[in-house]
Design a protein around this motif. Structure first.
Motif, PDB file in Angstrom:
ATOM      1  N   GLU A  43      -3.956   3.674  -6.673  1.00 57.28           N
ATOM      2  CA  GLU A  43      -4.969   2.684  -7.009  1.00 57.28           C
ATOM      3  C   GLU A  43      -4.806   1.470  -6.098  1.00 57.28           C
ATOM      4  OE1 GLU A  43      -3.857   2.297 -11.089  1.00 57.28           O
ATOM      5  OE2 GLU A  43      -2.596   0.548 -10.703  1.00 57.28           O
ATOM      6  N   ASN A  44      -5.902   0.724  -5.899  1.00 51.14           N
ATOM      7  CA  ASN A  44      -5.873  -0.475  -5.063  1.00 51.14           C
ATOM      8  C   ASN A  44      -5.328  -0.192  -3.660  1.00 51.14           C
ATOM      9  OD1 ASN A  44      -6.826  -2.814  -6.710  1.00 51.14           O
ATOM     10  ND2 ASN A  44      -5.153  -2.185  -8.054  1.00 51.14           N
ATOM     11  N   SER A  45      -5.673   0.950  -3.122  1.00 54.13           N
ATOM     12  CA  SER A  45      -5.121   1.364  -1.823  1.00 54.13           C
ATOM     13  C   SER A  45      -6.205   1.481  -0.762  1.00 54.13           C
ATOM     14  CB  SER A  45      -4.425   2.718  -1.957  1.00 54.13           C
ATOM     15  OG  SER A  45      -5.360   3.742  -2.271  1.00 54.13           O
ATOM     16  N   ALA A  46      -5.767   1.505   0.497  1.00 57.60           N
ATOM     17  CA  ALA A  46      -6.691   1.701   1.612  1.00 57.60           C
ATOM     18  C   ALA A  46      -7.334   3.084   1.534  1.00 57.60           C
ATOM     19  CB  ALA A  46      -5.955   1.532   2.938  1.00 57.60           C
ATOM     20  N   SER A  47      -6.548   4.102   1.154  1.00 55.29           N
ATOM     21  CA  SER A  47      -7.092   5.458   1.086  1.00 55.29           C
ATOM     22  C   SER A  47      -8.145   5.577  -0.008  1.00 55.29           C
ATOM     23  CB  SER A  47      -5.972   6.476   0.849  1.00 55.29           C
ATOM     24  OG  SER A  47      -5.264   6.193  -0.348  1.00 55.29           O
ATOM     25  N   GLY A  48      -7.913   4.924  -1.148  1.00 53.83           N
ATOM     26  CA  GLY A  48      -8.905   4.955  -2.218  1.00 53.83           C
ATOM     27  C   GLY A  48     -10.181   4.234  -1.834  1.00 53.83           C
ATOM     28  N   LEU A  49     -10.042   3.058  -1.221  1.00 57.41           N
ATOM     29  CA  LEU A  49     -11.208   2.292  -0.802  1.00 57.41           C
ATOM     30  C   LEU A  49     -12.008   3.044   0.250  1.00 57.41           C
ATOM     31  CD1 LEU A  49     -12.713  -0.394  -1.159  1.00 57.41           C
ATOM     32  CD2 LEU A  49     -11.237  -1.373   0.618  1.00 57.41           C
ATOM     33  N   GLN A  50     -11.309   3.653   1.206  1.00 58.36           N
ATOM     34  CA  GLN A  50     -12.002   4.393   2.250  1.00 58.36           C
ATOM     35  C   GLN A  50     -12.741   5.600   1.690  1.00 58.36           C
ATOM     36  OE1 GLN A  50     -12.254   3.391   5.595  1.00 58.36           O
ATOM     37  NE2 GLN A  50     -13.892   4.916   5.410  1.00 58.36           N
ATOM     38  N   ARG A  51     -12.143   6.263   0.714  1.00 66.42           N
ATOM     39  CA  ARG A  51     -12.824   7.428   0.137  1.00 66.42           C
ATOM     40  C   ARG A  51     -14.080   7.008  -0.618  1.00 66.42           C
ATOM     41  NH1 ARG A  51     -10.188  12.754  -2.762  1.00 66.42           N
ATOM     42  NH2 ARG A  51     -12.175  13.755  -3.272  1.00 66.42           N
ATOM     43  N   LEU A  52     -14.013   5.888  -1.328  1.00 66.56           N
ATOM     44  CA  LEU A  52     -15.214   5.387  -1.996  1.00 66.56           C
ATOM     45  C   LEU A  52     -16.323   5.120  -0.980  1.00 66.56           C
ATOM     46  CD1 LEU A  52     -13.635   2.879  -4.542  1.00 66.56           C
ATOM     47  CD2 LEU A  52     -14.799   5.023  -5.108  1.00 66.56           C
ATOM     48  N   ILE A  53     -15.951   4.508   0.140  1.00 63.60           N
ATOM     49  CA  ILE A  53     -16.929   4.228   1.186  1.00 63.60           C
ATOM     50  C   ILE A  53     -17.490   5.525   1.749  1.00 63.60           C
ATOM     51  CG2 ILE A  53     -17.213   3.277   3.515  1.00 63.60           C
ATOM     52  CD1 ILE A  53     -15.077   1.154   2.720  1.00 63.60           C
ATOM     53  N   ASP A  54     -16.603   6.479   2.038  1.00 59.31           N
ATOM     54  CA  ASP A  54     -17.036   7.760   2.617  1.00 59.31           C
ATOM     55  C   ASP A  54     -17.964   8.524   1.686  1.00 59.31           C
ATOM     56  OD1 ASP A  54     -15.500   7.216   4.841  1.00 59.31           O
ATOM     57  OD2 ASP A  54     -13.829   8.500   4.239  1.00 59.31           O
ATOM     58  N   GLU A  55     -17.772   8.359   0.367  1.00 58.69           N
ATOM     59  CA  GLU A  55     -18.590   9.090  -0.600  1.00 58.69           C
ATOM     60  C   GLU A  55     -19.749   8.246  -1.128  1.00 58.69           C
ATOM     61  OE1 GLU A  55     -16.499  11.404  -3.484  1.00 58.69           O
ATOM     62  OE2 GLU A  55     -15.003  12.083  -2.026  1.00 58.69           O
ATOM     63  N   ASN A  56     -20.039   7.151  -0.411  1.00 60.19           N
ATOM     64  CA  ASN A  56     -21.237   6.331  -0.641  1.00 60.19           C
ATOM     65  C   ASN A  56     -21.225   5.517  -1.926  1.00 60.19           C
ATOM     66  OD1 ASN A  56     -22.470   7.385   1.776  1.00 60.19           O
ATOM     67  ND2 ASN A  56     -22.974   9.235   0.627  1.00 60.19           N
ATOM     68  N   TYR A  57     -20.045   5.302  -2.506  1.00 63.30           N
ATOM     69  CA  TYR A  57     -19.985   4.413  -3.667  1.00 63.30           C
ATOM     70  C   TYR A  57     -20.145   2.975  -3.200  1.00 63.30           C
ATOM     71  CZ  TYR A  57     -19.204   8.243  -6.726  1.00 63.30           C
ATOM     72  OH  TYR A  57     -19.403   9.406  -7.439  1.00 63.30           O
ATOM     73  N   LEU A  58     -20.692   2.141  -4.072  1.00 65.65           N
ATOM     74  CA  LEU A  58     -21.134   0.815  -3.650  1.00 65.65           C
ATOM     75  C   LEU A  58     -20.312  -0.328  -4.215  1.00 65.65           C
ATOM     76  CD1 LEU A  58     -24.946   1.497  -3.953  1.00 65.65           C
ATOM     77  CD2 LEU A  58     -23.636   1.261  -1.850  1.00 65.65           C
ATOM     78  N   VAL A  59     -19.471  -0.070  -5.210  1.00 66.48           N
ATOM     79  CA  VAL A  59     -18.677  -1.145  -5.816  1.00 66.48           C
ATOM     80  C   VAL A  59     -17.264  -0.647  -6.106  1.00 66.48           C
ATOM     81  CG1 VAL A  59     -18.553  -2.911  -7.605  1.00 66.48           C
ATOM     82  CG2 VAL A  59     -20.779  -1.959  -6.964  1.00 66.48           C
ATOM     83  N   ALA A  60     -16.276  -1.445  -5.696  1.00 63.64           N
ATOM     84  CA  ALA A  60     -14.880  -1.172  -6.036  1.00 63.64           C
ATOM     85  C   ALA A  60     -14.323  -2.376  -6.778  1.00 63.64           C
ATOM     86  CB  ALA A  60     -14.051  -0.904  -4.780  1.00 63.64           C
ATOM     87  N   GLU A  61     -13.779  -2.141  -7.973  1.00 67.75           N
ATOM     88  CA  GLU A  61     -13.086  -3.205  -8.697  1.00 67.75           C
ATOM     89  C   GLU A  61     -11.641  -3.184  -8.226  1.00 67.75           C
ATOM     90  OE1 GLU A  61     -10.521  -4.793 -11.983  1.00 67.75           O
ATOM     91  OE2 GLU A  61     -10.566  -2.782 -11.118  1.00 67.75           O
ATOM     92  N   ILE A  62     -11.148  -4.330  -7.724  1.00 64.85           N
ATOM     93  CA  ILE A  62      -9.794  -4.392  -7.181  1.00 64.85           C
ATOM     94  C   ILE A  62      -9.022  -5.546  -7.803  1.00 64.85           C
ATOM     95  CG2 ILE A  62     -10.381  -3.277  -4.992  1.00 64.85           C
ATOM     96  CD1 ILE A  62     -10.483  -6.094  -3.733  1.00 64.85           C
ATOM     97  N   ASP A  63      -7.697  -5.469  -7.747  1.00 63.52           N
ATOM     98  CA  ASP A  63      -6.816  -6.486  -8.316  1.00 63.52           C
ATOM     99  C   ASP A  63      -6.079  -7.189  -7.182  1.00 63.52           C
ATOM    100  OD1 ASP A  63      -6.951  -5.647 -11.326  1.00 63.52           O
ATOM    101  OD2 ASP A  63      -6.572  -3.788 -10.227  1.00 63.52           O
ATOM    102  N   VAL A  64      -6.170  -8.521  -7.152  1.00 62.31           N
ATOM    103  CA  VAL A  64      -5.542  -9.291  -6.079  1.00 62.31           C
ATOM    104  C   VAL A  64      -4.330 -10.034  -6.617  1.00 62.31           C
ATOM    105  CG1 VAL A  64      -5.868 -11.029  -4.286  1.00 62.31           C
ATOM    106  CG2 VAL A  64      -7.780  -9.559  -4.950  1.00 62.31           C
ATOM    107  N   ALA A  65      -3.164  -9.740  -6.027  1.00 60.74           N
ATOM    108  CA  ALA A  65      -1.913 -10.397  -6.384  1.00 60.74           C
ATOM    109  C   ALA A  65      -1.399 -11.163  -5.173  1.00 60.74           C
ATOM    110  CB  ALA A  65      -0.890  -9.355  -6.832  1.00 60.74           C
TER     111      ALA A  65
END
Length: 305
Positions: free
Chosen positions: A77-99
Motif C-alpha cells: 500500500e502507498n507504494s510506487a508500484s500500486g500508484l503506477q498500476r492504478l494509472i496503467d489501469e485508468n483509475y482516476l483517484v488514489a487515496e494516500i497517507d502522507v507521513a
C-alpha cells in the motif's frame, strides 16, 4: 395444389435478413455498458478535481483506491508500484497517507510503526530520511517487495496530469509542508485534502483556499466554501437522499456486490474502497453519458493552482 419450391439463393437471402434483423434488435436492446477509460485532459492538462466531480452525471461516481492499491493485488500500500498500476489501469483517484521523518522528509505510509508492512522497526516518526533508503515495503499479503517507501514529491511527479490524489495527513506530517509541496508541483487542482474535524477543515481552507476539502459530514460544511467542499459520510453514503450546500458527498464502500445501488450513486460522487478493481474507474458512467462528460471536462479546462 403444388407445394412452392424455394431456391437455395432465396433461402440464403431470407436467412441473412433474419440474422440482420435479429442483430439489430439485440443491438437496440443492449444497455449502454460501463466505460473503462475517459479522456480527462484538455491538451496536456488534467481537468481539476472540482470539475471532474461537478461534471459527473447524476448516476455516476469516481472510485478512489484506499491506500493507493487494491486488496486484489499483491503490492504494498502507498507504494510506487500500486500508484503506477492504478494509472496503467485508468483509475482516476488514489487515496494516500502522507507521513514525515523526524528530519522533515515527507513520504507515503499509513501505520504509526513500521513493523507490520515493512522491514523497518519502531515508530515511523522517529526515523530519518536515510532510513527510507534502507527499508523495504511489504504487501498486505506479507510479500516482501523490492521497493522503498515512496517520497511524497516523487508521488506527486508520478500523479501529475495522470491521477487525482486524496491526501490523508498522518500525525507526523506538517500540513503546511504538505500543501507547500503540492503548490510547488502545480498540483493544487488535482488533490483532495482530508480533514477529520471542523477545526482541521478550517485550518486547511486557510492554508489552501482553492484546494478541495473532505470535511466531516456532521458539520455539514459550515464555514467552508461549498464549491470546494466534499462532505464525508463514511459507510452511511448509501442512505443519503437530501443534498446540502456542498459540491458533493464522499464515502466508503466495500465490494461492489455488497454496495447498495443506486444509493451511493445518487449523491456520493467520490467513493473510496479497498476493492477498486470491483468497479470501473467511474462507476455508473456508460458509453452514452461518457461523451457528455468528456465535453463538460473539455469545456472547463483546469487553470492550475
Amino acid at each position: 395444389m403444388k407445394p412452392v419450391l424455394t431456391s437455395p439463393l432465396c433461402l440464403s437471402l431470407a436467412f441473412g435478413t433474419v440474422l440482420a434483423l435479429t442483430a439489430c434488435s439485440q443491438k437496440a436492446s443492449q444497455p449502454n455498458t460501463e466505460v473503462s477509460k475517459v479522456n480527462m485532459t484538455a491538451g496536456n492538462q488534467m481537468a481539476s478535481i472540482q470539475t471532474a466531480i461537478a461534471c459527473l452525471p447524476d448516476e455516476a461516481a469516481l472510485i478512489a483506491a484506499h491506500r493507493g492499491v487494491s486488496e486484489e493485488w499483491d503490492l504494498p500500500e502507498n507504494s510506487a508500484s500500486g500508484l503506477q498500476r492504478l494509472i496503467d489501469e485508468n483509475y482516476l483517484v488514489a487515496e494516500i497517507d502522507v507521513a514525515s521523518t523526524k528530519d522533515g522528509t515527507l513520504f507515503l505510509f499509513h501505520d504509526g510503526v513500521w513493523d507490520e508492512t515493512s522491514t523497518g522497526k519502531g515508530p515511523v516518526s522517529a526515523s530519518t530520511s536515510e532510513d527510507l533508503d534502507k527499508i523495504l515495503l511489504k504487501s498486505r499479503q506479507g510479500t516482501l517487495a523490492s521497493e522503498r517507501p515512496l517520497r511524497f514529491d516523487d508521488a506527486l511527479e508520478m500523479a501529475k496530469n495522470k491521477i487525482y490524489l486524496e491526501i490523508d495527513f498522518k500525525s507526523s506530517a506538517s500540513e503546511f509542508q504538505v500543501i507547500e509541496m503540492i503548490t510547488e508541483k502545480g498540483m493544487g487542482d488535482q488533490v483532495v485534502l482530508i480533514a477529520y474535524t471542523s477545526e482541521q477543515a478550517e485550518e486547511l481552507q486557510a492554508l489552501a483556499p482553492n484546494m478541495l476539502l473532505s470535511a466531516p459530514g456532521e458539520d455539514k460544511g459550515r464555514g467552508l466554501k461549498p464549491e470546494n467542499t466534499l462532505l464525508w459520510m463514511g459507510r452511511g453514503i448509501d442512505s443519503i437522499s437530501t443534498p446540502t450546500n456542498t459540491l458533493a458527498y464522499i464515502g466508503m464502500v466495500g465490494r461492489k456486490s455488497e454496495t447498495a445501488v443506486p444509493g451511493p450513486l445518487r449523491q456520493g460522487k467520490l467513493l473510496v474502497t479497498d476493492f477498486p478493481t470491483d468497479f470501473p474507474p467511474i462507476w455508473g458512467l456508460n458509453q452514452k453519458t461518457s461523451q457528455a462528460y468528456e465535453a463538460c471536462l473539455s469545456g472547463n479546462k483546469s487553470e492550475g493552482s
